[in-house]
Design a protein around this motif. Structure first.
Motif, PDB file in Angstrom:
ATOM      1  N   GLY A 131       0.772  -1.236   0.000  1.00  0.00           N
ATOM      2  CA  GLY A 131       0.000   0.000   0.000  1.00  0.00           C
ATOM      3  C   GLY A 131       0.798   1.279   0.000  1.00  0.00           C
ATOM      4  O   GLY A 131       0.232   2.362   0.126  1.00  0.00           O
ATOM      5  N   ALA A 132       2.129   1.216  -0.155  1.00  0.00           N
ATOM      6  CA  ALA A 132       2.945   2.428  -0.110  1.00  0.00           C
ATOM      7  C   ALA A 132       4.167   2.280  -1.014  1.00  0.00           C
ATOM      8  O   ALA A 132       4.657   1.175  -1.259  1.00  0.00           O
ATOM      9  N   LEU A 133       4.660   3.405  -1.495  1.00  0.00           N
ATOM     10  CA  LEU A 133       5.871   3.437  -2.302  1.00  0.00           C
ATOM     11  C   LEU A 133       6.970   4.140  -1.518  1.00  0.00           C
ATOM     12  O   LEU A 133       6.821   5.293  -1.118  1.00  0.00           O
ATOM     13  N   GLU A 134       8.079   3.440  -1.315  1.00  0.00           N
ATOM     14  CA  GLU A 134       9.224   4.004  -0.600  1.00  0.00           C
ATOM     15  C   GLU A 134      10.306   4.363  -1.616  1.00  0.00           C
ATOM     16  O   GLU A 134      10.709   3.528  -2.421  1.00  0.00           O
ATOM     17  N   ILE A 135      10.746   5.610  -1.546  1.00  0.00           N
ATOM     18  CA  ILE A 135      11.798   6.101  -2.437  1.00  0.00           C
ATOM     19  C   ILE A 135      12.973   6.552  -1.579  1.00  0.00           C
ATOM     20  O   ILE A 135      12.803   7.379  -0.679  1.00  0.00           O
ATOM     21  N   ILE A 136      14.151   5.996  -1.839  1.00  0.00           N
ATOM     22  CA  ILE A 136      15.343   6.333  -1.064  1.00  0.00           C
ATOM     23  C   ILE A 136      16.392   6.931  -1.996  1.00  0.00           C
ATOM     24  O   ILE A 136      16.678   6.386  -3.066  1.00  0.00           O
ATOM     25  N   PHE A 137      16.947   8.053  -1.583  1.00  0.00           N
ATOM     26  CA  PHE A 137      18.023   8.716  -2.310  1.00  0.00           C
ATOM     27  C   PHE A 137      19.315   8.544  -1.523  1.00  0.00           C
ATOM     28  O   PHE A 137      19.365   8.844  -0.329  1.00  0.00           O
ATOM     29  N   ARG A 138      20.363   8.066  -2.197  1.00  0.00           N
ATOM     30  CA  ARG A 138      21.672   7.873  -1.563  1.00  0.00           C
ATOM     31  C   ARG A 138      22.708   8.672  -2.329  1.00  0.00           C
ATOM     32  O   ARG A 138      22.859   8.506  -3.540  1.00  0.00           O
ATOM     33  N   VAL A 139      23.405   9.536  -1.603  1.00  0.00           N
ATOM     34  CA  VAL A 139      24.448  10.375  -2.189  1.00  0.00           C
ATOM     35  C   VAL A 139      25.786   9.934  -1.623  1.00  0.00           C
ATOM     36  O   VAL A 139      25.952   9.838  -0.403  1.00  0.00           O
ATOM     37  N   SER A 140      26.745   9.662  -2.497  1.00  0.00           N
ATOM     38  CA  SER A 140      28.103   9.345  -2.053  1.00  0.00           C
ATOM     39  C   SER A 140      29.076  10.122  -2.923  1.00  0.00           C
ATOM     40  O   SER A 140      28.761  10.485  -4.060  1.00  0.00           O
ATOM     41  N   GLY A 141      30.272  10.382  -2.399  1.00  0.00           N
ATOM     42  CA  GLY A 141      31.240  11.158  -3.158  1.00  0.00           C
ATOM     43  C   GLY A 141      32.325  11.715  -2.271  1.00  0.00           C
ATOM     44  O   GLY A 141      32.651  11.140  -1.229  1.00  0.00           O
TER      45      GLY A 141
END
Length: 258
Positions: A131-141
């Motif tokens: 019932g839900a959409l999980e969006i994860i943003f990962r920044v590396s650098g």
């Protein structure tokens, strides 16, 4: 088009862009080609906001970088690196100093290219849960890289008088329209509920704030942000930077309340 499915939800992802989220036969996402905006979602990175009044330059610890509104990330294509029935992961990589073509030139910008003095990797993962959409943003650098992050999804409106609920505050569509291109600021907020024909909640972790934007009555962008860009003059936009410590993670959960 990548499609994710669960018992009563279907998600469509077009080259990393959330193009559709249907639950119970109801489409929650603004459709390309409809009035208002030519996209359905995008990211704002490594800056949020315009820089036309600052000669399209932003100050970094490595000197000034050429950027246009909402940064260069959106000009770089995503690569699909993982896909299952309920999960998709996309990535972008950038090498310091590389010139990136600016699609706003020449109609809306004097700068044909943008650049950034830091290398980074940006991942966007989608997971369709019950019932839900999980969006994860990962920044590396690079250690110490300055950046802001904003997520810019657009939601389709089905009723004439939708309401935004944030921190027990009711915000009308008319109030958002009145602010115009600057976007309506919602500070110190981690969850917003859009009350429309159907109700949907956008919960976040890591961003801290929202801003809301639209110029039409058939859609609204509810945008988690790490910094509200109109809090400072454009030439001082670097005041909104946070600094990377190896990697950073931000989360958005979009949950229809049927």
């Amino acid at each position: 088009m990548v499609k994710l499915k669960s018992r009563d939800c279907t998600v469509g992802i077009d080259a990393g862009e959330l193009a559709s989220f249907v639950r119970g036969g109801h489409e929650f996402i603004h459709q390309k080609g409809s009035p208002g905006w030519g996209s359905s979602d995008t990211e704002m990175f490594p800056i949020i906001g315009p820089l036309d009044k600052a000669n399209f330059r932003v100050q970094t610890p490595k000197g000034k970088a050429v950027q246009d509104q909402h940064g260069l990330l959106r000009q770089i294509p995503y690569e699909l690196i993982l896909q299952t029935e309920s999960t998709a992961v996309f990535a972008k990589e950038y090498t310091a100093g590389t010139e990136v073509k600016n699609s706003k030139y020449p109609a809306k910008s004097t700068e044909p290219f943008m650049d950034w003095p830091y290398s980074f990797r940006f991942e966007k993962s989608f997971e369709l849960k019950e019932g839900a959409l999980e969006i994860i943003f990962r920044v590396s650098g690079e250690e110490g890289m300055p950046f802001m992050l904003g997520y810019h999804p657009a939601f389709r409106l089905h009723s004439d008088a939708p309401m935004i609920i944030a921190n027990d505050q009711e915000i009308s569509l008319g109030e958002v329209l009145a602010v115009g291109s600057r976007a309506f600021q919602v500070p110190n907020c981690t969850s917003i509920t859009l009350q429309d024909e159907k109700q949907i909640t956008i919960g976040t972790k890591g961003f801290g704030h929202f801003m809301c934007w639209t110029e039409v009555r058939n859609m609204i962008c509810i945008e988690p942000i790490s910094f509200y860009p109109y809090a400072v003059e454009q030439k001082e936009l670097d005041q909104g930077f946070q600094y990377l410590k190896d990697k950073a993670e931000f989360k958005v959960v979009i949950k229809p309340n049927l």
